[in-house]
Every structure is written in structure tokens, then in C-alpha cells.
Design an enzyme around this catalytic site. Structure first.
Site, PDB file in Angstrom:
ATOM      1  N   GLU A 164     -12.202   5.183   7.440  1.00  0.00           N
ATOM      2  CA  GLU A 164     -11.922   3.813   8.926  1.00  0.00           C
ATOM      3  C   GLU A 164     -12.199   4.468   9.899  1.00  0.00           C
ATOM      4  O   GLU A 164     -12.719   4.191  10.802  1.00  0.00           O
ATOM      5  CB  GLU A 164     -10.282   4.711   8.855  1.00  0.00           C
ATOM      6  N   ASN A 213      -5.033   3.732  11.630  1.00  0.00           N
ATOM      7  CA  ASN A 213      -5.459   4.245  12.636  1.00  0.00           C
ATOM      8  C   ASN A 213      -6.760   3.155  12.558  1.00  0.00           C
ATOM      9  O   ASN A 213      -7.278   2.229  11.715  1.00  0.00           O
ATOM     10  CB  ASN A 213      -6.071   5.176  11.640  1.00  0.00           C
ATOM     11  N   ASN A 250      -1.940  19.482   8.132  1.00  0.00           N
ATOM     12  CA  ASN A 250      -2.621  18.301   7.635  1.00  0.00           C
ATOM     13  C   ASN A 250      -4.148  18.406   7.607  1.00  0.00           C
ATOM     14  O   ASN A 250      -4.833  18.523   8.774  1.00  0.00           O
ATOM     15  CB  ASN A 250      -2.403  17.325   8.427  1.00  0.00           C
ATOM     16  N   ASN A 267     -10.474  13.210  13.338  1.00  0.00           N
ATOM     17  CA  ASN A 267     -10.868  13.087  12.209  1.00  0.00           C
ATOM     18  C   ASN A 267     -11.771  13.216  11.317  1.00  0.00           C
ATOM     19  O   ASN A 267     -12.334  13.916  10.514  1.00  0.00           O
ATOM     20  CB  ASN A 267     -10.407  11.802  11.716  1.00  0.00           C
ATOM     21  N   GLY A 277       2.173   4.881   3.934  1.00  0.00           N
ATOM     22  CA  GLY A 277       3.191   4.047   3.604  1.00  0.00           C
ATOM     23  C   GLY A 277       4.368   4.573   2.096  1.00  0.00           C
ATOM     24  O   GLY A 277       5.610   3.969   2.556  1.00  0.00           O
ATOM     25  N   LYS A 323      -3.859   6.105  20.586  1.00  0.00           N
ATOM     26  CA  LYS A 323      -4.232   7.052  19.212  1.00  0.00           C
ATOM     27  C   LYS A 323      -5.687   7.008  18.985  1.00  0.00           C
ATOM     28  O   LYS A 323      -5.872   8.117  18.345  1.00  0.00           O
ATOM     29  CB  LYS A 323      -3.132   5.850  18.260  1.00  0.00           C
ATOM     30  N   GLY A 360       0.717  -1.220  -0.196  1.00  0.00           N
ATOM     31  CA  GLY A 360      -0.364   0.119  -0.139  1.00  0.00           C
ATOM     32  C   GLY A 360       1.289   1.411  -0.016  1.00  0.00           C
ATOM     33  O   GLY A 360       1.407   1.088   1.014  1.00  0.00           O
ATOM     34  N   ALA A 361       0.847   2.096  -1.107  1.00  0.00           N
ATOM     35  CA  ALA A 361       2.031   3.263  -0.959  1.00  0.00           C
ATOM     36  C   ALA A 361       0.472   4.374  -1.331  1.00  0.00           C
ATOM     37  O   ALA A 361       0.761   5.121  -2.047  1.00  0.00           O
ATOM     38  CB  ALA A 361       2.632   3.036  -2.141  1.00  0.00           C
TER      39      ALA A 361
HETATM   40  O1  PAF Z   1      -5.132   9.973  10.676  1.00  0.00           O
HETATM   41  C1  PAF Z   1      -3.788  11.205  10.382  1.00  0.00           C
HETATM   42  O2  PAF Z   1      -4.298  11.716   9.565  1.00  0.00           O
HETATM   43  C2  PAF Z   1      -3.345  10.868  11.312  1.00  0.00           C
HETATM   44  O3  PAF Z   1      -3.358   9.885  12.845  1.00  0.00           O
HETATM   45  C3  PAF Z   1      -3.475  12.361  12.531  1.00  0.00           C
HETATM   46  C4  PAF Z   1      -2.532  12.084  13.617  1.00  0.00           C
HETATM   47  C5  PAF Z   1      -4.447  12.579  13.116  1.00  0.00           C
HETATM   48  C6  PAF Z   1      -2.839  13.158  11.420  1.00  0.00           C
HETATM   49  O4  PAF Z   1      -3.854  14.446  10.652  1.00  0.00           O
END
Ligand code: PAF
Length: 314
Positions: free
Chosen positions: A276, A108, A261, A202, A12, A194, A7-8
């Protein structure tokens, strides 16, 4: 040690690049467009937090699943909901030798190890949990959007005898490549921790289409996140899945480290892919039912994400 990454996608590709940078021989097996790129491929990592980049080459592009047998450590970097079908195929094609191979999971979410255990009761399972943020800009180009922590450790204490050297080498190569990586003896707990963090970030980012940092800045988003984390903490405490863990500060710390992010669930929704959610908030709701803890906020956000999946073309 030879590492194969199945899985890239964002994570990945990021992992492949850092492992090669740390001196490891890496192969990738992917269904993506880079699968057609020939026998070896390159990855460029653009690091947002330090405003620099690096480039690695000589990643072997595996033509098919059978070539995995040549590797020692198999990193499953596919999405949580794809793990079962990937391990079933490995099982049906007789690819895995429990005396040679170690399987590592980095997804995750909760309960993913059960799929591997079902098909491979004797293969050592290594679990990785990471708070690094990554975004695949195009095949072979990954943006490292947040510098987080990676924990590595065996899932079943009794199954790891003899593999410690490999685990040390894996950690050392990630650290020498510039990642914050640590060994952990309590991976079951780390995976719950986590999952609580993902539960609070998310779906909120995915529904409101914001990068992680905005969740702390916008009061109503922060309060939704707090409700999700509060319920997840109540379930995890009652089930004794965590000890001395403050989910609220953990979410804050991860958001600060990955502010730019667009989280993985948001990326999935934006690309019209399944998410997910069932392995994150959904798994927390299911654990809540078993433990007689109500989780109305998690239940509601699972339903909303399913609605978004249905309307974004999944
Ligand atoms: O799923 C994600 O994006 C990551 O696990 C995290 C750490 C929440 C960063 O966005």
C-alpha cells in the site's frame, strides 16, 4: 445490524471475529481458500499480548457479491489498491442501495474514500482507522499481534443523519468483545494521523524485515523513521490536515503497542504481494508536491519499496 466484510485477510478476519464475539451477525466475502469452505466458517484469534485465544463460529461465507445486498453495513477490508475495482463491480452489478447500505473503509492510507464516492455519491461512508496489529497465520486463524485503538466515524458530516444508532451499536459490540474502539467526529484528521504513523513504520519494517519493536531499538532505523515522520508532519501541517498531533510520539506509542507485529507492508513483501506504499508515503509525497514541501525521504522509500515489489515477484 448485519455486517458483511469484503476481504478476509489479516484485518478482515480479525474484525469478523471480534464482531461475532460482540454479538453481530457477520458474513464474509473473500477470494481466499476459505471461500471454498462452505456456507459458514469459523475464526480463531490468538492474542499475543494477553497470551490467550478465542474462537467464533457461524460466520456466513458469501458465495458471490450479489449476496452482499442482504447486509446493512459493508466493511471493505481489501487492500487500498483493490478498493476501486471492488466498488466498480458493486456498482456495475447494482448491488448497493444508498437508502439501505453503509460502506465502511478500514484500509491504511489516504484518498481511498474518493473511489467509493466516485461510484456511490449518495452512500454514507463510514471510516475506521485502527492501530491493531494482525497476521493471518492460515485461513481462519489470525494472530492478534498488537492491541491498538480503533476510531470510527462518518466521512461526510452531512451524510450521516439517521445512522448514529448503527454507529453506536458497532462501537458497543467491538468494545464488548474486548477491543478499544471510540467514535470520532474528525475522521479526516484521524486518517491523516494514522497515515503519518504508517509512513514512519511500514516501509522501514518492510525494507529491513523487522517487527515494529526493532525500529525503536536500532538507532539507524529510528532515524529513518523520524525523517519520514518529520516530512509527513510538515506536509500535514501546511495542508492543515492535522491539529495538535505529535507524529513522533504517536509512532512510538503504536510501535510499543505492536512491538511483535510484522507490519502489513512487510507481510505483503514477504508474501510477494503489492503493497500500500502509494497510498501511504506515496500519497504524502504527492500532497507535498501540491503544497510545495519537499519529501526526499518519503520519495526514496517509495522507490525502494517499488523495487522490492518488483524483485519479490509482484
Ligand atoms: O499496517 C500495519 O501493520 C498497522 O497499521 C500497524 C498499526 C502499523 C501495526 O503494524
Amino acid at each position: 445490524m448485519k455486517v458483511c466484510i469484503v476481504g478476509a485477510g489479516s484485518l478482515g478476519s480479525l474484525l469478523a471475529a471480534y464482531l461475532v464475539k460482540g454479538g453481530v451477525t457477520v458474513g464474509v466475502l473473500t477470494r481466499g481458500p476459505q471461500a471454498a469452505a462452505g456456507k459458514s466458517c469459523a475464526v480463531e484469534v490468538r492474542r499475543v499480548f494477553s497470551n490467550d485465544s478465542f474462537h467464533v463460529e457461524n460466520i456466513t461465507n458469501l458465495g458471490n457479491m450479489k449476496e452482499i445486498s442482504d447486509y446493512d453495513l459493508i466493511f471493505l477490508a481489501v487492500k487500498a489498491f483493490d478498493v476501486l475495482s471492488v466498488v466498480k463491480k458493486m456498482h456495475d452489478d447494482n448491488i448497493i442501495d444508498p437508502a439501505r447500505h453503509v460502506m465502511c473503509l478500514i484500509q491504511n492510507g489516504l484518498g481511498i474514500e474518493d473511489s467509493v464516492r466516485f461510484y456511490f455519491p449518495r452512500v454514507p461512508i463510514l471510516r475506521a482507522s485502527t492501530t491493531n496489529g494482525a497476521l493471518l497465520e492460515q485461513p481462519g486463524v489470525v494472530k492478534h499481534t498488537g492491541s491498538g485503538e480503533t476510531f470510527l466515524g462518518f466521512w461526510d458530516a452531512e451524510k450521516h443523519a439517521g445512522w448514529e444508532t448503527m454507529l453506536d451499536a458497532l462501537r458497543d459490540s467491538l468494545v464488548s468483545a474486548g477491543l478499544h474502539a471510540e467514535l470520532a467526529s474528525n475522521m479526516r484528521q484521524k486518517v491523516w494521523e494514522k497515515a503519518i504513523v504508517n509512513a514512519g513504520i511500514n516501509p522501514v519494517g518492510a525494507i529491513f524485515k523487522v517487527p515494529n519493536g526493532r525500529i525503536l531499538e536500532i538507532g539507524s532505523l529510528k532515524s529513518i523513521s523520524d525523517k519520514l515522520v518529520g516530512e509527513a508532519m510538515a506536509v500535514a501541517r501546511k495542508g492543515k490536515f492535522i491539529e495538535k498531533f505529535d507524529g513522533f510520539s504517536a509512532v512510538k506509542k503504536v510501535i510499543e503497542a505492536t512491538a511483535a507485529n510484522r507490519n502489513s507492508m512487510l507481510q505483503d513483501i514477504e508474501k510477494g504481494r503489492k503493497t500500500e506504499i502509494d497510498f501511504i508515503n506515496g500519497a504524502i509525497s504527492r500532497a507535498g508536491i501540491e503544497l510545495h514541501i519537499t519529501t526526499p525521504w518519503n520519495d526514496a522509500l517509495v522507490a525502494i519499496i517499488h523495487g522490492l515489489e518488483a524483485t519479490c515477484g509482484v
